[in-house]
Design a protein around this motif. Structure first.
Motif, PDB file in Angstrom:
ATOM      1  N   ILE A 229     -33.044  -3.114 -97.047  1.00  0.00           N
ATOM      2  CA  ILE A 229     -33.109  -2.232 -98.216  1.00  0.00           C
ATOM      3  C   ILE A 229     -34.550  -2.057 -98.679  1.00  0.00           C
ATOM      4  O   ILE A 229     -34.995  -0.949 -99.001  1.00  0.00           O
ATOM      5  CB  ILE A 229     -32.229  -2.790 -99.349  1.00  0.00           C
ATOM      6  CG1 ILE A 229     -30.749  -2.762 -98.931  1.00  0.00           C
ATOM      7  CG2 ILE A 229     -32.433  -1.988-100.641  1.00  0.00           C
ATOM      8  CD1 ILE A 229     -29.831  -3.501 -99.880  1.00  0.00           C
ATOM      9  N   SER A 230     -35.297  -3.159 -98.703  1.00  0.00           N
ATOM     10  CA  SER A 230     -36.697  -3.095 -99.122  1.00  0.00           C
ATOM     11  C   SER A 230     -37.507  -2.224 -98.166  1.00  0.00           C
ATOM     12  O   SER A 230     -38.366  -1.439 -98.593  1.00  0.00           O
ATOM     13  CB  SER A 230     -37.290  -4.505 -99.180  1.00  0.00           C
ATOM     14  OG  SER A 230     -38.627  -4.475 -99.618  1.00  0.00           O
TER      15      SER A 230
ATOM     16  N   ALA B 282     -36.407   0.302 -96.467  1.00  0.00           N
ATOM     17  CA  ALA B 282     -36.029   1.690 -96.736  1.00  0.00           C
ATOM     18  C   ALA B 282     -36.744   2.219 -97.980  1.00  0.00           C
ATOM     19  O   ALA B 282     -37.212   3.368 -98.002  1.00  0.00           O
ATOM     20  CB  ALA B 282     -34.514   1.782 -96.904  1.00  0.00           C
ATOM     21  N   LEU B 283     -36.832   1.402 -99.029  1.00  0.00           N
ATOM     22  CA  LEU B 283     -37.515   1.827-100.253  1.00  0.00           C
ATOM     23  C   LEU B 283     -39.011   1.994-100.023  1.00  0.00           C
ATOM     24  O   LEU B 283     -39.643   2.895-100.589  1.00  0.00           O
ATOM     25  CB  LEU B 283     -37.266   0.796-101.363  1.00  0.00           C
ATOM     26  CG  LEU B 283     -35.812   0.635-101.825  1.00  0.00           C
ATOM     27  CD1 LEU B 283     -35.697  -0.503-102.827  1.00  0.00           C
ATOM     28  CD2 LEU B 283     -35.285   1.928-102.435  1.00  0.00           C
ATOM     29  N   ARG B 284     -39.582   1.130 -99.189  1.00  0.00           N
ATOM     30  CA  ARG B 284     -41.016   1.186 -98.917  1.00  0.00           C
ATOM     31  C   ARG B 284     -41.412   2.480 -98.200  1.00  0.00           C
ATOM     32  O   ARG B 284     -42.525   2.984 -98.379  1.00  0.00           O
ATOM     33  CB  ARG B 284     -41.422  -0.025 -98.067  1.00  0.00           C
ATOM     34  CG  ARG B 284     -42.904  -0.138 -97.799  1.00  0.00           C
ATOM     35  CD  ARG B 284     -43.234  -1.292 -96.889  1.00  0.00           C
ATOM     36  NE  ARG B 284     -42.715  -1.113 -95.534  1.00  0.00           N
ATOM     37  CZ  ARG B 284     -43.040  -1.907 -94.512  1.00  0.00           C
ATOM     38  NH1 ARG B 284     -43.862  -2.928 -94.698  1.00  0.00           N
ATOM     39  NH2 ARG B 284     -42.544  -1.693 -93.309  1.00  0.00           N
TER      40      ARG B 284
ATOM     41  N   ASN C 201     -40.694   5.604 -98.578  1.00  0.00           N
ATOM     42  CA  ASN C 201     -41.040   6.771 -99.395  1.00  0.00           C
ATOM     43  C   ASN C 201     -42.467   6.724 -99.928  1.00  0.00           C
ATOM     44  O   ASN C 201     -43.050   7.772-100.223  1.00  0.00           O
ATOM     45  CB  ASN C 201     -40.055   6.920-100.557  1.00  0.00           C
ATOM     46  CG  ASN C 201     -38.916   7.877-100.222  1.00  0.00           C
ATOM     47  OD1 ASN C 201     -39.140   8.915 -99.599  1.00  0.00           O
ATOM     48  ND2 ASN C 201     -37.705   7.531-100.615  1.00  0.00           N
TER      49      ASN C 201
ATOM     50  N   ARG D 229     -40.136  13.616 -99.204  1.00  0.00           N
ATOM     51  CA  ARG D 229     -39.384  12.479 -99.728  1.00  0.00           C
ATOM     52  C   ARG D 229     -38.026  12.437 -99.033  1.00  0.00           C
ATOM     53  O   ARG D 229     -37.399  13.474 -98.820  1.00  0.00           O
ATOM     54  CB  ARG D 229     -39.183  12.600-101.245  1.00  0.00           C
ATOM     55  CG  ARG D 229     -38.527  11.378-101.869  1.00  0.00           C
ATOM     56  CD  ARG D 229     -38.357  11.559-103.377  1.00  0.00           C
ATOM     57  NE  ARG D 229     -37.834  10.344-103.978  1.00  0.00           N
ATOM     58  CZ  ARG D 229     -36.562   9.992-103.973  1.00  0.00           C
ATOM     59  NH1 ARG D 229     -35.654  10.800-103.396  1.00  0.00           N
ATOM     60  NH2 ARG D 229     -36.156   8.878-104.540  1.00  0.00           N
TER      61      ARG D 229
ATOM     62  N   ARG E 296     -34.203  10.876 -99.392  1.00  0.00           N
ATOM     63  CA  ARG E 296     -33.330  10.281-100.404  1.00  0.00           C
ATOM     64  C   ARG E 296     -32.993   8.835-100.028  1.00  0.00           C
ATOM     65  O   ARG E 296     -32.828   8.515 -98.847  1.00  0.00           O
ATOM     66  CB  ARG E 296     -32.060  11.110-100.547  1.00  0.00           C
ATOM     67  CG  ARG E 296     -32.281  12.454-101.254  1.00  0.00           C
ATOM     68  CD  ARG E 296     -31.101  13.371-101.091  1.00  0.00           C
ATOM     69  NE  ARG E 296     -30.932  13.729 -99.672  1.00  0.00           N
ATOM     70  CZ  ARG E 296     -29.816  14.251 -99.176  1.00  0.00           C
ATOM     71  NH1 ARG E 296     -28.765  14.439 -99.951  1.00  0.00           N
ATOM     72  NH2 ARG E 296     -29.763  14.581 -97.904  1.00  0.00           N
ATOM     73  N   THR E 297     -32.900   7.982-101.043  1.00  0.00           N
ATOM     74  CA  THR E 297     -32.740   6.543-100.816  1.00  0.00           C
ATOM     75  C   THR E 297     -31.552   6.199 -99.925  1.00  0.00           C
ATOM     76  O   THR E 297     -31.693   5.401 -98.990  1.00  0.00           O
ATOM     77  CB  THR E 297     -32.639   5.801-102.163  1.00  0.00           C
ATOM     78  OG1 THR E 297     -33.844   6.019-102.907  1.00  0.00           O
ATOM     79  CG2 THR E 297     -32.456   4.303-101.938  1.00  0.00           C
TER      80      THR E 297
ATOM     81  N   SER F 280     -32.487   6.985 -96.449  1.00  0.00           N
ATOM     82  CA  SER F 280     -33.504   6.063 -95.973  1.00  0.00           C
ATOM     83  C   SER F 280     -32.876   4.741 -95.539  1.00  0.00           C
ATOM     84  O   SER F 280     -33.201   4.198 -94.474  1.00  0.00           O
ATOM     85  CB  SER F 280     -34.545   5.819 -97.072  1.00  0.00           C
ATOM     86  OG  SER F 280     -35.562   4.962 -96.622  1.00  0.00           O
ATOM     87  N   ILE F 281     -31.965   4.206 -96.362  1.00  0.00           N
ATOM     88  CA  ILE F 281     -31.297   2.943 -96.020  1.00  0.00           C
ATOM     89  C   ILE F 281     -30.479   3.094 -94.745  1.00  0.00           C
ATOM     90  O   ILE F 281     -30.512   2.232 -93.849  1.00  0.00           O
ATOM     91  CB  ILE F 281     -30.410   2.471 -97.186  1.00  0.00           C
ATOM     92  CG1 ILE F 281     -31.279   2.098 -98.403  1.00  0.00           C
ATOM     93  CG2 ILE F 281     -29.548   1.274 -96.773  1.00  0.00           C
ATOM     94  CD1 ILE F 281     -30.477   1.791 -99.649  1.00  0.00           C
TER      95      ILE F 281
ATOM     96  N   HIS G  51     -43.587  -4.734-101.371  1.00  0.00           N
ATOM     97  CA  HIS G  51     -42.418  -4.568-100.502  1.00  0.00           C
ATOM     98  C   HIS G  51     -42.669  -5.205 -99.128  1.00  0.00           C
ATOM     99  O   HIS G  51     -41.765  -5.847 -98.557  1.00  0.00           O
ATOM    100  CB  HIS G  51     -42.074  -3.084-100.332  1.00  0.00           C
ATOM    101  CG  HIS G  51     -41.141  -2.566-101.382  1.00  0.00           C
ATOM    102  ND1 HIS G  51     -39.809  -2.919-101.439  1.00  0.00           N
ATOM    103  CD2 HIS G  51     -41.349  -1.717-102.417  1.00  0.00           C
ATOM    104  CE1 HIS G  51     -39.230  -2.302-102.463  1.00  0.00           C
ATOM    105  NE2 HIS G  51     -40.137  -1.566-103.072  1.00  0.00           N
TER     106      HIS G  51
END
Length: 317
Positions: free
Chosen positions: A57-58, A60-62, A64, A73, A75-76, A79-80, A215
């Motif tokens: 998860i981290s 995936a957030l990193r 962006n 961008r 979307r979260t 990305s995950i 992250h």
């Protein structure tokens, strides 16, 4: 045929290594392996799996933070799911997961493929720096053990240097050709490399460097923790110090990096490394299998779920 062979041959090699390793066990040792699996404390294994999921998860957030300077961008949820699918595909063809991540970003969030792939390369550079730091820390703390593994494994640093040098020369030749060529295929390749370069350099122009670094550190902390916590699953491994566990983590990391997710090799290399600390080989094998299976279970579960949910979530697109 070549694609089929890329998938089948590594898996066949992994199955052969599993068969070969287990053919060397006596019936008593095989019985001991079963007992080891039954007596393990799976509370720590579940914790390890949660740490593994948090790292995905981290990551995936990193992603962006690198896409934002390029004006894009993802979307979260996408990305995950892209990260989870990438990990799963790496089991079939090593490093194919990076391509699949970029394809998901291109298909569902309209990020140009070469730029998306460039940001993934930039991620890998950041990860490489952290992994090198971990490697040198482990070498400093446990040099004799790690060098003993290299020595007994007949790894020739000279041959590795020759291969690296040949790769560098080939890269320079290709660079010289692309710089001079005027052909249409050459222009397409240069356009792709330009976008790739822009994606890689996004790590320098991103605004949120602090969160990106945090992250990155969190991801690798989760990697180390999900391995370290597993030593408490067996009474025989609980006495291992953090530095000793870190050296085992390095051995496992290299196995995963250069094979199909460590299939067929991870448990037995971990067993060989852990035996250098005076722990029975059957315990080491059981430990290696439990760590590998738990990590693989997280990847398979998240990756399979993402395969199913990605088109559902993006139904309107």
């Amino acid at each position: 045929m070549s694609k089929i062979l890329q998938i089948v041959l590594p898996l066949a090699l992994g199955l052969f290594l599993i068969w070969y390793a287990y053919s060397r066990f006596t019936p008593e040792q095989l019985g001991q392996l079963r007992e080891n699996f039954l007596k393990a404390d799976y509370t720590y294994i579940w914790l390890s799996m949660f740490f593994g999921a948090f790292s995905h998860i981290s990551r995936a957030l990193r992603w962006n933070y690198l896409l934002q300077p390029l004006g894009h961008r993802i979307r979260t949820p996408n990305s995950i799911m892209a990260v989870s699918i990438g990990y799963l595909l790496n089991f079939a063809i090593p490093r194919s997961g990076e391509v699949s991540r970029a394809l998901v970003a291109t298909r569902y969030d309209k990020v140009p493929f070469e730029k998306a792939f460039g940001t993934i390369v930039a991620e890998r550079i950041a990860d490489l720096l952290i992994s090198v730091c971990i490697l040198f820390t482990a070498l400093f703390l446990q040099f004799d053990i790690l060098w003993g593994l290299v020595d007994t494994g007949n790894i020739n640093p000279g041959k590795i240097g020759i291969i690296a040098g040949a790769g560098l020369i080939l890269a320079l030749v290709c660079y010289g050709y692309l710089k001079r060529t005027k052909s249409a295929p050459g222009q397409k390749i240069k356009h792709f490399i330009s976008g790739l370069k822009e994606g890689v350099l996004s790590i320098l122009s991103m605004k949120h460097k602090g969160p990106f670094i945090l992250h990155t550190l969190f991801i690798w902390a989760m990697y180390v923790l999900m391995f370290y916590i597993c030593i408490f699953a067996f009474p025989e491994t609980q006495h291992l110090s953090f530095s000793e566990t870190l050296s085992l983590f390095v051995v496992g990391s290299f196995t995963i990096a250069f094979t199909n997710g460590g299939f067929g090799t991870y448990p037995f290399l971990i067993a060989g490394a852990i035996a250098l600390y005076g722990i029975d080989y059957t315990i080491g094998t059981s430990f290696g299998w439990i760590v590998w299976i738990s990590q693989t279970a997280v990847i398979v579960a998240l990756g399979s779920l993402s395969f199913l949910m990605l088109p559902v979530y993006n139904k309107s697109r």
